[in-house]
Design an enzyme around this catalytic site. Structure first.
Site, PDB file in Angstrom:
ATOM      1  CG  ASP A  40       5.687  30.598  74.896  1.00  0.00           C
ATOM      2  OD1 ASP A  40       5.728  31.422  75.805  1.00  0.00           O
ATOM      3  OD2 ASP A  40       4.620  30.213  74.385  1.00  0.00           O
ATOM      4  NE  ARG A  43       6.525  33.132  59.480  1.00  0.00           N
ATOM      5  CZ  ARG A  43       6.500  32.317  60.537  1.00  0.00           C
ATOM      6  NH1 ARG A  43       7.393  32.449  61.489  1.00  0.00           N
ATOM      7  NH2 ARG A  43       5.582  31.379  60.639  1.00  0.00           N
ATOM      8  CG  ASP A  50       3.921  33.271  62.824  1.00  0.00           C
ATOM      9  OD1 ASP A  50       4.630  32.711  63.690  1.00  0.00           O
ATOM     10  OD2 ASP A  50       2.821  32.821  62.445  1.00  0.00           O
ATOM     11  CB  VAL A  68       7.230  39.457  70.789  1.00  0.00           C
ATOM     12  CG1 VAL A  68       7.272  40.234  72.093  1.00  0.00           C
ATOM     13  CG2 VAL A  68       7.848  38.074  70.973  1.00  0.00           C
ATOM     14  CE  LYS A 120       6.131  28.282  57.374  1.00  0.00           C
ATOM     15  NZ  LYS A 120       4.903  28.970  56.942  1.00  0.00           N
ATOM     16  CD  GLU A 155      13.150  27.347  68.330  1.00  0.00           C
ATOM     17  OE1 GLU A 155      13.012  28.217  67.437  1.00  0.00           O
ATOM     18  OE2 GLU A 155      12.228  26.601  68.660  1.00  0.00           O
ATOM     19  CG  ASP A 156      11.409  31.433  66.901  1.00  0.00           C
ATOM     20  OD1 ASP A 156      11.577  30.427  67.628  1.00  0.00           O
ATOM     21  OD2 ASP A 156      10.349  31.612  66.264  1.00  0.00           O
TER      22      ASP A 156
HETATM   23  P1  IMP Z   1       7.164  26.548  72.894  1.00  0.00           P
HETATM   24  O1  IMP Z   1       5.928  26.902  73.663  1.00  0.00           O
HETATM   25  O2  IMP Z   1       8.419  26.936  73.652  1.00  0.00           O
HETATM   26  O3  IMP Z   1       7.156  25.115  72.439  1.00  0.00           O
HETATM   27  O4  IMP Z   1       7.161  27.497  71.612  1.00  0.00           O
HETATM   28  C1  IMP Z   1       6.690  27.029  70.401  1.00  0.00           C
HETATM   29  C2  IMP Z   1       6.653  28.104  69.358  1.00  0.00           C
HETATM   30  O5  IMP Z   1       5.607  29.014  69.660  1.00  0.00           O
HETATM   31  C3  IMP Z   1       7.871  29.007  69.197  1.00  0.00           C
HETATM   32  O6  IMP Z   1       8.919  28.410  68.474  1.00  0.00           O
HETATM   33  C4  IMP Z   1       7.253  30.145  68.401  1.00  0.00           C
HETATM   34  O7  IMP Z   1       7.162  29.803  67.034  1.00  0.00           O
HETATM   35  C5  IMP Z   1       5.862  30.224  69.001  1.00  0.00           C
HETATM   36  N1  IMP Z   1       5.773  31.338  69.957  1.00  0.00           N
HETATM   37  C6  IMP Z   1       5.853  31.318  71.288  1.00  0.00           C
HETATM   38  N2  IMP Z   1       5.733  32.545  71.822  1.00  0.00           N
HETATM   39  C7  IMP Z   1       5.579  33.389  70.758  1.00  0.00           C
HETATM   40  C8  IMP Z   1       5.422  34.824  70.633  1.00  0.00           C
HETATM   41  O8  IMP Z   1       5.399  35.609  71.599  1.00  0.00           O
HETATM   42  N3  IMP Z   1       5.304  35.287  69.363  1.00  0.00           N
HETATM   43  C9  IMP Z   1       5.316  34.499  68.253  1.00  0.00           C
HETATM   44  N4  IMP Z   1       5.474  33.165  68.326  1.00  0.00           N
HETATM   45  C10 IMP Z   1       5.606  32.616  69.569  1.00  0.00           C
HETATM   46 MG    MG Z   2       9.355  28.613  66.214  1.00  0.00          MG
END
Ligand code: IMP
Ligand code: MG
Length: 194
Positions: A109, A171, A165, A159, A49, A105-106
């Site tokens: 990470d 959000r 979120d 963040v 989301k 993407e938002d």
């Molecule tokens: P990934 O670790 O790159 O697979 O990230 C997976 C998901 O973790 C992201 O799409 C976000 O929804 C969530 N996420 C990672 N870091 C943050 C943060 O700092 N705040 C909120 N959500 C996060």
């Molecule tokens: Mg996400």
């Protein structure tokens, strides 16, 4: 989870990226996409989301014709370094072999979920595939994944806001803020005072 108005406000220790900074960067990115994708069938793919607000603003900063698609993915990893598996719980309705695709993407990470989704979309033979992210936390990366366009690089902090979120809250904030659990910051205060 229920949360009080006071806790809601106290949990944001600092505004990391203001509403104005976000909107400026989006206008610039929209113009870049207009220049690069003019005359090409363009599909913006957003992973729910977290990216919903970013996609809403970015798509309105783009003036070339484009379509929009949504996906939702659930990923499973055996350990923090594993490649993992992804289950698509909501899929695109478009046949992407007809489109130049940009994944919107938002935040990237660890990069694990997005890597799995990007690899899966590549197998569907889009005309081209790019990754665009609002935020990038490169220090946390565990897989080899680079965004083609990243609007802001941020340090390793948690963040919230502008779609992102904590426990489904925050959000709706118009900016990106640093989340700090008020209970933890209080206990830190007490321990440094004692
Ligand atoms: P990934 O670790 O790159 O697979 O990230 C997976 C998901 O973790 C992201 O799409 C976000 O929804 C969530 N996420 C990672 N870091 C943050 C943060 O700092 N705040 C909120 N959500 C996060
Ligand atoms: Mg996400």
């Amino acid at each position: 989870m229920k949360i009080s108005q006071q806790t809601y406000q106290d949990s944001i220790s600092k505004i990391l990226i203001s509403e104005e900074e976000i909107q400026q960067a989006i206008q610039k990115t929209g113009a870049q996409i207009d220049a690069e994708y003019a005359g090409k069938p363009l599909l913006l793919v957003s992973i729910l989301k977290g990216a919903f607000i970013f996609l809403a603003d970015l798509s309105r900063a783009i003036s070339v014709p484009c379509e929009i698609g949504f996906m939702q993915a659930q990923s499973y990893f055996e350990n923090t370094e594993s490649a993992g598996e992804v289950e698509i719980t909501l899929d695109l309705t478009q046949d992407i072999s007809q489109y130049h695709v940009i994944i919107v993407e938002d935040i990237i990470d660890t990069g694990r979920t997005l890597k799995l989704v990007a690899d899966m979309l590549k197998k569907r033979n889009p005309l081209s595939l790019k990754i665009l992210t609002l935020l990038d936390k490169p220090e946390r990366r565990v897989v080899n994944l680079k965004a083609d366009i990243s609007l802001f690089t941020i340090p390793d902090v948690f963040v919230v806001g502008y779609g992102l979120d904590f426990a489904e809250y925050y959000r709706n904030l118009p900016y990106i803020g640093v989340y700090q659990n008020p209970a933890e910051s209080d206990s830190q205060k007490i321990s440094t005072e004692s």
